[in-house]
Design a protein around this motif. Structure first.
Motif, PDB file in Angstrom:
ATOM      1  N   LYS A 115      86.762 112.057 -25.834  1.00 56.57           N
ATOM      2  CA  LYS A 115      85.577 112.574 -26.439  1.00 56.57           C
ATOM      3  C   LYS A 115      85.015 113.696 -26.865  1.00 56.57           C
ATOM      4  CE  LYS A 115      82.289 110.884 -24.636  1.00 56.57           C
ATOM      5  NZ  LYS A 115      81.106 109.253 -23.298  1.00 56.57           N
ATOM      6  N   VAL A 116      84.475 114.275 -27.828  1.00 51.47           N
ATOM      7  CA  VAL A 116      83.704 115.212 -27.818  1.00 51.47           C
ATOM      8  C   VAL A 116      82.690 114.910 -28.915  1.00 51.47           C
ATOM      9  CG1 VAL A 116      83.478 117.559 -29.006  1.00 51.47           C
ATOM     10  CG2 VAL A 116      86.135 116.008 -28.773  1.00 51.47           C
ATOM     11  N   ASP A 117      81.241 115.256 -27.724  1.00 48.26           N
ATOM     12  CA  ASP A 117      79.918 114.797 -28.058  1.00 48.26           C
ATOM     13  C   ASP A 117      79.092 115.856 -28.235  1.00 48.26           C
ATOM     14  OD1 ASP A 117      79.682 114.774 -25.242  1.00 48.26           O
ATOM     15  OD2 ASP A 117      80.112 112.290 -24.868  1.00 48.26           O
ATOM     16  N   GLY A 118      78.452 115.255 -27.225  1.00 46.50           N
ATOM     17  CA  GLY A 118      76.609 116.734 -27.004  1.00 46.50           C
ATOM     18  C   GLY A 118      76.397 117.603 -28.899  1.00 46.50           C
ATOM     19  N   LEU A 119      76.483 119.105 -29.139  1.00 48.40           N
ATOM     20  CA  LEU A 119      75.688 119.105 -29.695  1.00 48.40           C
ATOM     21  C   LEU A 119      77.194 120.091 -31.207  1.00 48.40           C
ATOM     22  CD1 LEU A 119      73.969 122.301 -27.388  1.00 48.40           C
ATOM     23  CD2 LEU A 119      73.345 120.132 -29.340  1.00 48.40           C
ATOM     24  N   VAL A 120      77.393 118.500 -31.636  1.00 43.68           N
ATOM     25  CA  VAL A 120      78.389 118.938 -32.720  1.00 43.68           C
ATOM     26  C   VAL A 120      77.411 118.340 -33.723  1.00 43.68           C
ATOM     27  CG1 VAL A 120      80.616 118.819 -30.996  1.00 43.68           C
ATOM     28  CG2 VAL A 120      79.834 117.013 -31.834  1.00 43.68           C
ATOM     29  N   SER A 121      78.342 118.191 -34.976  1.00 49.56           N
ATOM     30  CA  SER A 121      77.642 117.413 -36.300  1.00 49.56           C
ATOM     31  C   SER A 121      78.200 116.554 -36.093  1.00 49.56           C
ATOM     32  CB  SER A 121      77.717 118.465 -37.311  1.00 49.56           C
ATOM     33  OG  SER A 121      78.585 118.802 -37.494  1.00 49.56           O
ATOM     34  N   LYS A 122      79.530 116.338 -35.781  1.00 44.29           N
ATOM     35  CA  LYS A 122      80.651 114.864 -35.614  1.00 44.29           C
ATOM     36  C   LYS A 122      81.040 114.785 -34.811  1.00 44.29           C
ATOM     37  CE  LYS A 122      82.726 117.583 -38.505  1.00 44.29           C
ATOM     38  NZ  LYS A 122      83.796 117.544 -39.833  1.00 44.29           N
ATOM     39  N   PRO A 123      79.956 114.339 -33.660  1.00 41.17           N
ATOM     40  CA  PRO A 123      80.823 113.208 -32.141  1.00 41.17           C
ATOM     41  C   PRO A 123      81.800 112.204 -32.534  1.00 41.17           C
ATOM     42  CG  PRO A 123      78.560 112.459 -32.649  1.00 41.17           C
ATOM     43  CD  PRO A 123      78.479 113.597 -33.811  1.00 41.17           C
ATOM     44  N   GLN A 124      83.107 112.382 -32.005  1.00 39.31           N
ATOM     45  CA  GLN A 124      83.424 111.519 -31.999  1.00 39.31           C
ATOM     46  C   GLN A 124      84.940 111.411 -31.188  1.00 39.31           C
ATOM     47  OE1 GLN A 124      86.508 112.524 -35.835  1.00 39.31           O
ATOM     48  NE2 GLN A 124      84.974 114.315 -35.792  1.00 39.31           N
ATOM     49  N   SER A 125      85.629 110.295 -31.240  1.00 35.78           N
ATOM     50  CA  SER A 125      87.292 110.574 -29.661  1.00 35.78           C
ATOM     51  C   SER A 125      88.373 110.960 -31.056  1.00 35.78           C
ATOM     52  CB  SER A 125      87.232 109.402 -29.343  1.00 35.78           C
ATOM     53  OG  SER A 125      87.009 107.710 -30.082  1.00 35.78           O
ATOM     54  N   PHE A 126      88.948 111.016 -30.109  1.00 36.02           N
ATOM     55  CA  PHE A 126      90.557 111.183 -30.154  1.00 36.02           C
ATOM     56  C   PHE A 126      91.467 110.075 -29.752  1.00 36.02           C
ATOM     57  CE2 PHE A 126      87.836 114.967 -31.640  1.00 36.02           C
ATOM     58  CZ  PHE A 126      88.323 114.915 -33.091  1.00 36.02           C
ATOM     59  N   SER A 127      92.911 110.569 -30.040  1.00 39.05           N
ATOM     60  CA  SER A 127      93.881 109.691 -29.680  1.00 39.05           C
ATOM     61  C   SER A 127      94.742 110.044 -29.292  1.00 39.05           C
ATOM     62  CB  SER A 127      94.888 108.102 -30.162  1.00 39.05           C
ATOM     63  OG  SER A 127      94.998 109.074 -30.916  1.00 39.05           O
ATOM     64  N   LEU A 128      96.098 111.065 -28.198  1.00 33.73           N
ATOM     65  CA  LEU A 128      97.022 111.937 -28.698  1.00 33.73           C
ATOM     66  C   LEU A 128      97.450 112.148 -29.307  1.00 33.73           C
ATOM     67  CD1 LEU A 128      98.004 113.744 -26.426  1.00 33.73           C
ATOM     68  CD2 LEU A 128      99.658 112.480 -25.374  1.00 33.73           C
ATOM     69  N   THR A 129      97.584 110.850 -30.207  1.00 29.94           N
ATOM     70  CA  THR A 129      98.252 111.203 -31.248  1.00 29.94           C
ATOM     71  C   THR A 129      98.060 111.742 -32.714  1.00 29.94           C
ATOM     72  OG1 THR A 129      99.950 109.279 -31.730  1.00 29.94           O
ATOM     73  CG2 THR A 129      99.669 110.062 -33.489  1.00 29.94           C
ATOM     74  N   ASP A 130      96.554 111.524 -32.708  1.00 32.55           N
ATOM     75  CA  ASP A 130      95.354 112.248 -32.887  1.00 32.55           C
ATOM     76  C   ASP A 130      95.588 113.908 -32.526  1.00 32.55           C
ATOM     77  OD1 ASP A 130      94.577 110.119 -34.474  1.00 32.55           O
ATOM     78  OD2 ASP A 130      92.568 109.529 -33.250  1.00 32.55           O
ATOM     79  N   LEU A 131      95.162 114.034 -31.953  1.00 36.17           N
ATOM     80  CA  LEU A 131      95.407 115.521 -31.180  1.00 36.17           C
ATOM     81  C   LEU A 131      97.079 115.872 -31.842  1.00 36.17           C
ATOM     82  CD1 LEU A 131      93.702 115.247 -28.540  1.00 36.17           C
ATOM     83  CD2 LEU A 131      92.490 116.647 -30.343  1.00 36.17           C
ATOM     84  N   GLN A 132      97.611 115.426 -31.761  1.00 35.04           N
ATOM     85  CA  GLN A 132      98.757 116.081 -32.318  1.00 35.04           C
ATOM     86  C   GLN A 132      98.828 115.743 -34.137  1.00 35.04           C
ATOM     87  OE1 GLN A 132     101.467 114.089 -29.780  1.00 35.04           O
ATOM     88  NE2 GLN A 132     101.885 115.245 -28.570  1.00 35.04           N
ATOM     89  N   ASP A 133      98.316 116.314 -34.161  1.00 30.38           N
ATOM     90  CA  ASP A 133      98.649 115.466 -36.250  1.00 30.38           C
ATOM     91  C   ASP A 133      98.073 116.867 -36.315  1.00 30.38           C
ATOM     92  OD1 ASP A 133      97.685 115.379 -38.862  1.00 30.38           O
ATOM     93  OD2 ASP A 133      96.683 113.086 -38.542  1.00 30.38           O
ATOM     94  N   VAL A 134      98.939 117.125 -37.057  1.00 24.19           N
ATOM     95  CA  VAL A 134      99.339 118.701 -37.994  1.00 24.19           C
ATOM     96  C   VAL A 134      98.256 118.922 -39.060  1.00 24.19           C
ATOM     97  CG1 VAL A 134     100.638 120.157 -39.264  1.00 24.19           C
ATOM     98  CG2 VAL A 134     101.859 118.972 -37.030  1.00 24.19           C
ATOM     99  N   SER A 135      98.069 118.009 -39.845  1.00 25.07           N
ATOM    100  CA  SER A 135      97.243 118.129 -40.864  1.00 25.07           C
ATOM    101  C   SER A 135      95.851 118.176 -40.285  1.00 25.07           C
ATOM    102  CB  SER A 135      97.067 116.575 -41.626  1.00 25.07           C
ATOM    103  OG  SER A 135      96.541 115.286 -40.947  1.00 25.07           O
ATOM    104  N   LYS A 136      95.612 117.213 -39.533  1.00 25.93           N
ATOM    105  CA  LYS A 136      93.957 117.774 -38.725  1.00 25.93           C
ATOM    106  C   LYS A 136      94.148 119.557 -38.295  1.00 25.93           C
ATOM    107  CE  LYS A 136      92.814 113.338 -37.902  1.00 25.93           C
ATOM    108  NZ  LYS A 136      92.117 111.690 -37.094  1.00 25.93           N
TER     109      LYS A 136
END
Length: 283
Positions: A115-136
């Protein structure tokens, strides 16, 4: 942790010509002052009914140099890197030093989320597959980091530091860590650079600290985490090209080069930009 006090007194029974020892006891705290002109000389003193040897001004105290039950538990639970393994360019995961503050959380990488939250404009959560997504987040990067525990050589400290992992010199290791740069993820989530003072990392391991049940948390000043910082903080999912082992932070950990190992938070569950100075136990 509070340092243990030693209220016993020491009376010198024999001396050498080149060594002078003055020992006093005051308010339940033993204070030793030693003036030594010949560090090779030695003497024997009477201490709590025991014969204690002094060499070069250091008192080898059987009541002082023993290890507590808590320290023995920590030594059995954690381990250091055999010093002969330092000749290797990379430390195998099984030989890399290991210090675990709380319980090892066994996490299913398939269901785990960051989970990424706090002082961000787009708080969201990521799976391990998401974090390994080269397009992102682009291609993962790999950095070699030598990591050392802040308590390395603690057993050589005088006065004695009590009830913590009794390291000698082996709390060190070098590995290649692969993942995505922290600033890439924070930029993707729209971090508020104007108002953020620190980044708070919360892990999944939890336990009692000073009788308070808590997750392991550590904060890092923003200036140390984002360019133009000379280091590259990394969100790592590989160690020496293999998925992280449970004891090394699976499925994701922070790697913070140039800082003591406790700053490289394992088993990450959330990253939170905050506008204040964190005042938690591991601050």
């Amino acid at each position: 942790m509070e340092e243990e006090k030693n209220s016993s007194s020491i009376t010198t029974t024999t001396t050498t010509t080149n060594t002078t020892i003055d020992t006093t006891t005051n308010n339940n705290t033993t204070t030793d002052a030693a003036t030594t002109t010949d560090t090779t000389s030695s003497t024997t003193v009477e201490h709590s009914g025991c014969k204690v040897k002094i060499e070069g001004g250091h008192i080898y105290d059987p009541n002082h140099d023993h290890y507590t039950g808590e320290e023995i538990l920590l030594a059995n639970r954690n381990h250091g890197c055999p010093l002969e393994a330092l000749k290797l360019q990379l430390t195998p995961p099984g030989l890399h030093y290991l210090l675990i503050h709380f319980d090892i959380p066994f996490v299913d990488p398939k269901t785990w989320r960051l989970k990424v939250d706090g002082l961000v404009s787009k708080p969201q959560s990521f799976s391990l597959t998401d974090l390994q997504d080269v397009s992102k987040f682009g291609e993962p990067i790999t950095i070699a980091v030598t990591m050392e525990c802040a308590g390395n050589s603690r057993t050589r400290m005088q006065p004695r530091y009590w009830n913590s992992m009794p390291w000698t010199y082996e709390a060190i290791g070098t590995a290649k860590w692969t993942g995505i740069p922290l600033h890439t993820l924070l930029t993707y989530c729209g971090i508020d650079l104007t108002n953020t003072k620190e980044i708070l990392f919360t892990a999944l391991d939890k336990g009692l600290q000073d009788n308070h049940l808590q997750y392991y948390q550590r904060s890092i000043p923003l200036s140390l985490l984002l360019p133009p910082s000379p280091t590259i903080p990394l969100l790592s999912f590989l160690m020496n090209s293999s998925p992280l082992l449970p004891q090394h932070g699976s499925p994701l950990r922070l790697i913070l080069p140039g800082h003591y190992g406790m700053a490289s938070v394992k088993w990450l569950q959330s990253i939170t930009p905050i506008p204040y100075t964190f005042s938690g136990y591991q601050m």
